[in-house]
Design a protein around this motif. Structure first.
Motif, mmCIF file in Angstrom:
data_model
loop_
_atom_site.group_PDB
_atom_site.id
_atom_site.type_symbol
_atom_site.label_atom_id
_atom_site.label_comp_id
_atom_site.label_asym_id
_atom_site.label_seq_id
_atom_site.Cartn_x
_atom_site.Cartn_y
_atom_site.Cartn_z
ATOM 1 N N GLU A 272 31.737 26.319 46.193
ATOM 2 C CA GLU A 272 30.702 25.788 46.663
ATOM 3 C C GLU A 272 29.330 26.048 44.976
ATOM 4 O O GLU A 272 28.543 24.957 44.286
ATOM 5 C CB GLU A 272 30.136 25.622 47.916
ATOM 6 N N ARG A 273 29.845 27.088 44.676
ATOM 7 C CA ARG A 273 28.564 27.344 44.119
ATOM 8 C C ARG A 273 29.011 27.287 42.189
ATOM 9 O O ARG A 273 27.811 26.768 41.788
ATOM 10 C CB ARG A 273 28.868 29.059 43.856
ATOM 11 N N THR A 274 30.384 26.479 42.654
ATOM 12 C CA THR A 274 30.452 25.644 40.750
ATOM 13 C C THR A 274 29.834 24.637 40.875
ATOM 14 O O THR A 274 29.083 24.302 40.044
ATOM 15 C CB THR A 274 32.303 26.208 40.932
ATOM 16 N N LEU A 275 30.224 23.816 42.287
ATOM 17 C CA LEU A 275 29.874 22.241 42.484
ATOM 18 C C LEU A 275 27.985 22.470 42.240
ATOM 19 O O LEU A 275 27.008 21.280 41.628
ATOM 20 C CB LEU A 275 29.967 21.850 43.553
ATOM 21 N N GLU A 276 27.176 23.429 42.646
ATOM 22 C CA GLU A 276 26.186 23.385 42.163
ATOM 23 C C GLU A 276 25.236 24.235 41.178
ATOM 24 O O GLU A 276 24.464 24.201 40.389
ATOM 25 C CB GLU A 276 25.542 24.746 43.625
ATOM 26 N N GLY A 277 26.651 24.006 40.397
ATOM 27 C CA GLY A 277 25.913 24.296 38.372
ATOM 28 C C GLY A 277 26.350 25.647 38.143
ATOM 29 O O GLY A 277 25.649 26.305 36.886
ATOM 30 N N PHE A 278 26.377 26.784 39.497
ATOM 31 C CA PHE A 278 26.276 28.257 38.553
ATOM 32 C C PHE A 278 27.975 28.834 37.728
ATOM 33 O O PHE A 278 28.911 28.449 38.311
ATOM 34 C CB PHE A 278 26.232 29.045 40.077
ATOM 35 N N ASP A 279 27.784 29.847 37.026
ATOM 36 C CA ASP A 279 28.602 30.817 37.412
ATOM 37 C C ASP A 279 29.435 31.038 37.790
ATOM 38 O O ASP A 279 28.703 32.286 38.662
ATOM 39 C CB ASP A 279 28.742 31.098 35.363
ATOM 40 N N GLU A 280 30.610 30.992 38.497
ATOM 41 C CA GLU A 280 30.914 32.383 39.379
ATOM 42 C C GLU A 280 32.834 32.322 39.088
ATOM 43 O O GLU A 280 33.612 31.786 39.137
ATOM 44 C CB GLU A 280 31.419 31.514 40.906
ATOM 45 N N TYR A 281 32.647 33.891 38.772
ATOM 46 C CA TYR A 281 33.383 34.446 38.249
ATOM 47 C C TYR A 281 34.883 35.648 39.382
ATOM 48 O O TYR A 281 36.269 35.272 39.200
ATOM 49 C CB TYR A 281 33.789 35.892 37.693
ATOM 50 N N GLY A 282 34.120 35.111 40.244
ATOM 51 C CA GLY A 282 34.942 35.651 41.614
ATOM 52 C C GLY A 282 35.333 37.454 41.462
ATOM 53 O O GLY A 282 34.292 38.330 40.633
ATOM 54 N N TRP A 283 36.281 38.004 42.373
ATOM 55 C CA TRP A 283 36.528 39.665 41.921
ATOM 56 C C TRP A 283 37.606 40.124 41.296
ATOM 57 O O TRP A 283 38.831 39.673 42.295
ATOM 58 C CB TRP A 283 36.723 40.048 43.818
ATOM 59 N N TYR A 284 37.537 40.231 39.720
ATOM 60 C CA TYR A 284 38.952 39.755 39.341
ATOM 61 C C TYR A 284 39.422 41.123 39.341
ATOM 62 O O TYR A 284 40.970 41.179 38.679
ATOM 63 C CB TYR A 284 38.129 39.196 37.642
ATOM 64 N N ASN A 285 38.678 42.265 39.344
ATOM 65 C CA ASN A 285 39.465 43.676 39.414
ATOM 66 C C ASN A 285 40.797 43.190 40.980
ATOM 67 O O ASN A 285 41.727 43.983 40.716
ATOM 68 C CB ASN A 285 38.496 44.839 39.738
ATOM 69 N N PRO A 286 40.068 43.188 41.282
ATOM 70 C CA PRO A 286 40.953 43.480 43.036
ATOM 71 C C PRO A 286 41.947 42.540 42.812
ATOM 72 O O PRO A 286 43.144 42.322 43.303
ATOM 73 C CB PRO A 286 40.234 42.807 43.944
ATOM 74 N N CYS A 287 41.681 41.440 41.963
ATOM 75 C CA CYS A 287 42.805 40.441 42.245
ATOM 76 C C CYS A 287 44.418 40.305 41.130
ATOM 77 O O CYS A 287 44.840 40.463 41.473
ATOM 78 C CB CYS A 287 42.502 38.994 41.840
ATOM 79 N N THR A 288 43.722 41.620 40.418
ATOM 80 C CA THR A 288 44.906 41.359 39.198
ATOM 81 C C THR A 288 45.567 42.632 39.713
ATOM 82 O O THR A 288 47.026 42.913 39.591
ATOM 83 C CB THR A 288 44.451 42.615 38.728
#
Length: 580
Positions: free
Chosen positions: A165-181
């Protein structure tokens, strides 16, 4: 009609006063967001009171209008930096959308394909022949359902993914990449996309099943808005969290650096634990002394002899203050500019600007551009002091001869290279070949990939102090070209002044240009030459400032390549140091 809009737009563009608009606080506010003032400024250009109102409804006019801006900008404003136009375009289009100006994408336009053609004319004439449909994008969004990409993610993967939803509003959103890995059966991917109803490229971080391919993820994003993403294809990279292994060059650099550290450790241990020859000229003792950490540290930190002819220890304080000044300036610049478009928007909003300018400490930051000049001054001063002492010693030992002077000035240059090159090469090759493999993150990879690519092209330019000339900057705006280690432009300028300016001034001071008629007035001749060089430098700086819009340098743009990093611009403080 479309043809009427084309003609009206060109006439309107020719009436725009660029200087006035650059000082328009409402328009400047658009850099940060679609605020009330920004929308007021946008409306004055394309709103209901504008002669081109409704023309924004012609989708086919958009590209042509920007091409017209590019072509007519030098006519309307001869000093225009054309490279800013591609940067400004997505911001302007986003603000037009946010300020509810009619466009084909926001539903505010009439039906231009109607058989009567009346609505088309109404759009071009400001709505005189018809009215625009009532539409509230905010209300519509509240009643709509957001479609997110179907990526077969578990609840944990969804938790570690960015909010679409935030991406659709035009924001960079990276999420939680370290826990994902660290999540079993998952991997992290980063998409670059232009969301529907937005004009800016944004980043969207996802935690997805390990078997997901980049093409499949891109297709899942496309499926959320097929008509839009067929024109603006998303790009997906699932390697952003993969730590790059050292290549052959990286292994070689790491081996050389590790060997140097081993020599330091071995020499220090030998000095502390082993009985070495007491004769300081013994080859073993001399070798150990070269790498002994304790001994060299004491030499570096030792105070000069109290009886020395000139005490320069106060320069250490000046150097320290200047260093902190440079750090302060760059820290604030990164916060304001590198942090994103919203930060300069907040800064240049008139209310914020007035509040900031009233603070007593802002002058310290605003004057940070002069901090580097203090280092050039110190460099010139120390070069003059050291070389003058050596020239005096040479005069005591021998007569001035052509062969002797050629040898002296040749060693003057060689000594400088020998002092700087080893350390500089170690830093350059470490950051090029080793540092990219030390960590991983989405931003880490994006930055280091570009850095490594630039180093592969231009390492030699940095290493041999030419990176303030090669590669050539953008002639349209003079923005800094990408080099291997960007901050080392200072070393390049300092080396060029050291080689081409200092010898001339010092030779005139001590030898009267090696001309007998000038021997009696050599100091006056050197002073006159120095004043002439400073005058030429100031003249070139003034000319460049006017010709290339260098006043924008305060805003982090200016004309970096043609002004900020050129030796003929930076020469005055260096020459003053030589004279002192």
């Amino acid at each position: 009609s479309l043809e009427t809009c084309k003609a009206s737009f060109e006439k309107f563009l020719m009436t725009v006063n660029v200087a006035t608009q650059m000082a328009n606080p409402d328009l400047l506010a658009c850099v940060g967001s679609a605020s009330e003032g920004c929308c007021r400024a946008i409306s004055s250009f394309v709103g209901a009171s504008s002669p081109i109102y409704g023309c924004s409804c012609h989708r086919e006019l958009h590209d042509e209008a920007w091409d017209m801006v590019y072509d007519l900008a030098p006519v309307v404003a001869p000093s225009s930096n054309l490279a800013y136009i591609p940067v400004a375009r997505p911001i302007v289009m986003q603000r037009i959308k946010d300020c509810d100006i009619p466009t084909p994408d926001n539903g505010l336009c009439p039906d231009l394909t109607a058989e009567s053609g009346g609505s088309d004319g109404a759009a071009a004439s400001g709505g005189a022949g018809g009215t625009l449909p009532s539409f509230d994008p905010a209300s519509d969004a509240q009643g709509s359902t957001i479609v997110i990409p179907n990526l077969n993610r578990t609840s944990a993967m969804m938790e570690y993914s960015a909010a679409y939803e935030r991406t659709l509003e035009g924001f960079d959103e990276y999420g939680w990449y370290n826990p994902c890995t660290k999540l079993a059966g998952a991997k992290y991917c980063l998409a670059s996309l232009q969301a529907p109803n937005n004009y800016m490229q944004v980043k969207y971080g996802m935690c997805v099943p390990e078997e997901s391919t980049e093409d499949a993820i891109a297709q899942a994003i496309t499926d959320t808005a097929p008509a839009h993403y067929e024109k603006h294809e998303p790009a997906v990279d699932c390697s952003v969290m993969v730590k790059e292994p050292l290549d052959a060059g990286g292994i070689a650099v790491a081996a050389v650096l590790a060997f140097a550290l081993f020599l330091v450790a071995a020499a220090t241990a030998a000095k502390l634990l082993l009985p070495l020859p007491e004769d300081s000229s013994h080859p073993v003792t001399r070798t150990v002394d070269c790498f002994d950490l304790c001994g060299n540290w004491h030499r570096l930190m030792a105070k000069p002899d109290a009886g020395r002819e000139l005490d320069l220890t106060s320069l250490n304080g000046l150097r320290t203050v200047s260093m902190f000044w440079v750090i302060l300036g760059h820290t604030l610049s990164y916060i304001i500019w590198i942090g994103g478009l919203a930060y300069p928007g907040r800064l240049i909003t008139p209310n914020n600007m007035n509040m900031v300018l009233k603070q007593w400490f802002i002058s310290i930051y605003a004057g940070g551009f002069f901090a580097v000049d203090t280092f050039f001054f110190l460099s010139g001063l120390l070069v003059a002091f050291i070389v003058s002492r050596e020239i005096a010693k040479q005069k005591e030992k021998r007569r001035v001869t052509l062969k002797g002077e050629v040898a002296f000035w040749a060693m003057y240059v060689v000594n400088r290279f020998l002092r700087l090159l080893p350390t500089f090469a170690a830093v350059l090759f470490f950051f090029w070949k080793v540092a990219p493999s030390l960590s991983s993150s989405p931003i880490w990879k994006l930055n280091w990939d570009q850095h490594s690519e630039d180093c592969a092209k231009y390492w030699w330019s940095d290493l041999f102090f030419m990176n303030n000339f090669i590669p050539v900057g953008n002639p349209a705006d003079g923005l800094a070209p990408t080099t291997c280690v960007g901050g080392t432009w200072y070393l390049a300028v300092d080396m060029q002044l050291y080689i081409f300016v200092a010898p001339v001034v010092l030779a005139a001071w001590h030898h009267g240009f090696y001309l007998k008629p000038l021997q009696g007035v050599r100091k006056s001749a050197s002073t006159a030459l120095s004043c002439a060089l400073i005058a030429v430098s100031v003249g070139l700086a003034a000319y460049t400032t006017v010709k290339r819009d260098v006043w924008l340098q305060y805003f982090g743009e200016g004309n970096f390549y043609y002004y900020y990093v050129k030796p003929w611009i930076r020469a005055p403080p260096y020459i003053l140091g030589l004279l002192l």
